[in-house]
Design an enzyme around this catalytic site. Structure first.
Site, short mmCIF file in Angstrom:
data_model
loop_
_atom_site.label_atom_id
_atom_site.label_comp_id
_atom_site.label_asym_id
_atom_site.label_seq_id
_atom_site.Cartn_x
_atom_site.Cartn_y
_atom_site.Cartn_z
N ASP A 195 8.44 22.41 9.40
CA ASP A 195 9.46 22.50 10.45
C ASP A 195 8.76 22.42 11.81
O ASP A 195 7.52 22.41 11.90
CB ASP A 195 10.16 23.87 10.27
CG ASP A 195 11.33 24.08 11.20
OD1 ASP A 195 11.90 23.09 11.72
OD2 ASP A 195 11.70 25.27 11.42
N GLU A 237 8.01 18.50 15.99
CA GLU A 237 8.26 17.45 17.01
C GLU A 237 7.06 17.26 17.94
O GLU A 237 6.87 16.11 18.37
CB GLU A 237 9.51 17.82 17.82
CG GLU A 237 10.80 17.77 16.99
CD GLU A 237 10.90 18.90 15.97
OE1 GLU A 237 10.34 19.99 16.23
OE2 GLU A 237 11.51 18.69 14.91
N ASP A 291 19.18 21.27 12.79
CA ASP A 291 20.11 22.37 13.02
C ASP A 291 21.52 21.90 13.32
O ASP A 291 21.94 21.81 14.48
CB ASP A 291 19.59 23.26 14.15
CG ASP A 291 18.28 23.93 13.77
OD1 ASP A 291 17.90 23.86 12.57
OD2 ASP A 291 17.63 24.50 14.66
#
Ligand code: MIG
Length: 823
Positions: free
Chosen positions: A410, A413, A493
């Site tokens: 996760d 980015e 999300d």
């Protein structure tokens, strides 16, 4: 090399005009700079003033275009396209102002604009304007035929068709809404589809912040570019959407065959707070007999949010937990974020060994960059170094030894708290130390969009080293083109709203067309609180989507399937069971994906191009493989009656097994008349159809893919044209399938004057499947019960006139055989 320096203004201009309907402005532009075309065995070099454009054919249907505005092409390297693929060549036939391959022609006009046509002369891609230099970057402009559609760019929000939309390529941690852009992934690749289904693809292999504007700013002009880096793109010709998807998969690499359990139902939560809570969740699924394959551990299993640790109080014995879960046929997936706690002198090995190996990204001043994320001050592995990826992979040793089955990457980015930009400074310094690349430093501006992909690559390759005989499962949030080689993905999300449920379909379809076959959206919606009806509908639809993972945010109500009481639980359970029964079909699709890149979840037009002119909403209906079509309401909360377009060729209702009930819908402007199924929504029902001409393998119900089904393999036969079904089986977990331990078999059916013939093809591979018998159910049977003959011997038939079926039980058919049913 054939060298033909053409001093072109007149010669080439006239030939270009004769050959190509180039943009109208061609005739009125300022005197074009002299154009020199130099043929190469595999393509051509085109010089226009300072600029050099090299167009090479990698294969008959794939071109690479590299442009140097100052006459040099820059570094020939790529994170997406492997060197061997990039450097493949095919010889071309020179033309006056270009060249051809068996599948396409590439020509330039007097202004140096490139036109690519397919073998029958249709334009696939045409420059609308010369390349534009923009600061340190560039923009390209392509003509947009008025009725072509555009797909791709991964899971970007908005409608399925990208036309009229504009997008930014910049991986961003963004809780999103329908118009939020950018979000987590950047896949600079689109597929263009003409109304007749002809398709082509274009992949801009550039990692910098970039953009795609599909005629939003300027009608019928597609502009794309980046703020830095090379101009390096690929044009893929294909006669169909499928061809293009397959060729793009060849270019960037298909997703490998996943472990079978990935296809099972997965329960996640931010977070299950203790090992005992995890045990309780598993126990309840087993008690309620809802199939389940995996439970996820989100960040709270860790000690102070430090990756690769466990909280000694709440998760005192990870190996023990994994063992207990294994006994319940449940696998554990653990999150392992990339931000390593900056915790010097505390015996935190990921930090200490990372510092010792100089594995962390540097700030512009040359010191290790520290940013704030979950652990507090954190450092960031420099994944563009092969050595650093190796070191990262090694961090999984202890969790791999504990038996944790899969890992979740996760925040890659990368997400960094506190800055408005949500990421690290763009002048941070990465080191590229990588075979195939010049060894050099690069700013974060260049590396940002591939950071998540290289993180998931490090995880994938590390797991393969630690457990060489097990298919790794990695789930990543951020990625780039080609990232499907290393990880499955999810859409990040989302929210517990009806609109977010609706969005799952275009997002996952576009991911699938962009190489990411294995993807899912958090089932029931991550943020917010769903109504019971929303959760139930979500489970129904997601039961047919590639990754079926229920997940929800901290502070929101729990979402395990029983939370809304027995009536909702019963419906949800029925859909989870439907998925598990369908597992042999899904797994055969997974095998197809690994071989071809075709995703499990497909837009209807991918297989049935007549869906393109149906006038139906193609953003909510989808195919599972080629043979099953799932048709939720265009707005999934709506209770209004809606029409489902059924492509030509006949369909069965998946649930009843009977031919689909249809009504004729008259044609209207631009939309042809067709048969439609008319549905009035009921919460306990989701319309699912099977194509006439299908053989769908199904299995007895199990509670986990680890459990061996008891009984026969079911073959549901739906007679019709091109009737075919595929069987695939292997051990579901190892790489033995690469050494022949698999089973692949094609089964066909043919309608004969007196009945039906079912032909078993030769079996490939030497894997012994779990089934010994076949329960064949032929649907849509009318008239008297048939006689059944298999290899000269009569076999028993049970006919059910009410259901319109005939059923036959025969032993497994491991070699070529024909079963005949004659009235
Ligand atoms: O800042 O790990 O998208 O799935 O549950 C939030 C906690 C970090 C974001 C992920 C979400 C996950 C959550 N993570």
């Amino acid at each position: 090399m054939i060298r033909r320096a053409l001093l072109v203004s007149t010669l080439l201009a006239s030939s270009a005009l004769a050959l190509s309907p180039s943009p109208a402005s061609a005739a009125v532009v300022a005197p074009a700079p002299a154009l020199h075309v130099t043929m190469r065995p595999d393509g051509m070099d085109v010089r226009t003033g300072q600029q050099l454009m090299r167009v090479t054919a990698l294969a008959a249907g794939a071109l690479r275009v590299r442009i140097g505005l100052d006459g040099t092409l820059g570094e020939d390297a790529s994170w997406a396209v492997p060197e061997a693929v990039r450097h493949a060549t095919t010889s071309v036939k020179p033309l006056l102002n270009g060249f051809s391959t068996p599948d396409l022609t590439a020509t330039v006009d007097a202004a140096g604009r490139l036109t690519v046509r397919d073998a029958s002369g249709h334009i696939l891609s045409q420059d609308a304007e010369p390349v534009e230099k923009r600061h340190n970057g560039f923009a390209l402009a392509k003509a947009m035929p008025q009725n072509d559609r555009y797909f791709g760019l991964g899971d970007k929000t908005g409608p399925l068709d990208r036309r009229g939309m504009a997008y930014t390529m910049w991986n961003t941690d963004a809780g999103f809404q329908e118009t939020t852009d950018p979000i987590y992934k950047s896949i600079p690749y689109y597929i263009q589809v003409a109304p007749d289904g002809r398709a082509s693809g274009l992949f801009l292999d550039n990692t910098w912040r970039g953009f795609f504007d599909f005629g939003k700013t300027e009608r019928d002009t597609l502009r794309f570019g980046a703020e830095g880096g090379p101009i390096d793109y690929y044009v893929i010709a294909g006669s169909t959407v499928k061809d293009v998807v397959e060729r793009y998969a060849k270019l960037t690499g298909p997703s490998p065959l996943p472990p079978l359990w990935m296809l099972g139902f997965q329960q996640s939560r931010y977070s299950y707070m203790s090992a005992d809570e995890v045990r309780g969740i598993a126990a309840r699924y087993r008690k309620d007999q809802i199939p389940l394959d995996a439970i996820y551990l989100d960040i709270d299993y860790q000690d102070r949010n430090r990756p690769f640790t466990t909280n000694p109080k709440t998760f005192p014995d990870m190996a023990g937990l994994v063992r207990d879960m294994k006994a319940e046929d449940v696998r554990i997936v653990a999150i392992t974020d990339l931000h390593i706690a900056a915790a010097p002198g505390q015996g935190y090995a990921p930090f200490d060994t990372g510092m010792a190996g100089d594995h962390f990204v540097k700030a512009a001043n040359g010191r290790v960059y520290v940013g704030k994320v979950w652990p507090g001050p954190a450092v960031f592995p420099d994944f563009t170094r092969a050595k650093t990826r190796d070191w990262w992979g090694g961090l999984y040793k202890s969790f791999a030894d504990d038996g944790i089955a899969g890992f979740w990457n996760d925040m890659n980015e990368p997400a960094v708290f506190t800055y408005p930009s949500k990421t690290m400074p763009l002048d941070n310094i990465h080191r590229i130390e990588e075979p195939g690349f010049q060894t050099r430093t690069a700013t974060h501006a260049e590396i940002h969009n591939i950071f998540g992909m290289e993180n998931s690559r490090a995880t994938y390759e590390g797991l393969l080293k630690l457990r060489p005989d097990e298919r790794p499962f990695v789930l990543t949030r951020a990625s780039y083109a080609g990232g499907q080689r290393y990880a499955a993905t999810w859409t990040g999300d989302n929210m517990a709203s009806w609109n977010h449920l609706r969005m799952t379909v275009p997002m996952l379809l576009n991911l699938g067309m962009s190489g990411f076959a294995w993807s899912g959206a958090d089932v029931t919606g991550f943020g917010g609180a769903p109504s019971a009806d929303l959760s139930t509908r979500w489970v129904e639809i997601a039961a047919f989507q590639p990754i079926f993972r229920d997940h929800s945010a901290v502070g929101t109500p729990h979402r395990e399937l029983w939370v809304d009481g027995p009536q909702h639980e019963a419906i949800r359970k029925r859909f989870v069971e439907a998925r598990y029964r369908l597992m042999p079909y899904l797994y055969a699709v997974a095998d197809e994906t690994a071989r071809t890149g075709l995703p499990m979840m497909r837009p209807v037009f991918m297989t049935y191009p007549d869906a393109l002119d149906s006038g139906c909403d193609d953003g909510t209906t989808f195919l599972v493989g080629d043979k099953i079509m799932v048709a939720p309401a265009p707005f999934p909360e709506s209770t209004g009656t809606y029409d489902i377009c059924l492509p030509k060729g006949g369909w069965y209702d998946y649930w009843t097994g009977k031919p689909a009930q249809t009504v004729a819908r008259p044609g209207s402007q631009g939309v042809r008349a067709m048969q439609v199924a008319r549905e009035t929504p009921r919460l306990d029902h989701l319309p699912v159809f099977v194509r006439a001409g299908s053989i769908i393998p199904r299995q007895p119900l199990v509670q986990s893919t680890m459990e061996t089904p008891k009984g026969a393999l079911e073959l549901a036969v739906y007679p019709g044209d091109d009737c075919v079904g595929l069987l695939y089986a292997d051990d579901g977990r190892s790489l033995d399938y690469r050494r022949g331990a698999y089973l692949r078999q094609t089964i066909r059916c043919t309608v004969t004057p007196t009945g039906l013939a079912i032909e078993f093809g030769a079996r490939e591979g030497h894997y012994q499947p779990w089934w010994q018998g076949l329960d064949i159910v032929v649907h849509g049977w009318t008239g008297s019960a048939p006689k059944a003959v298999l290899g000269g011997n009569a076999v028993a038939v049970v006919a059910d006139a009410g259901a319109g079926t005939v059923s036959i039980h025969i032993p497994d058919q491991a070699s070529v055989a024909t079963l005949r049913l004659d009235r």
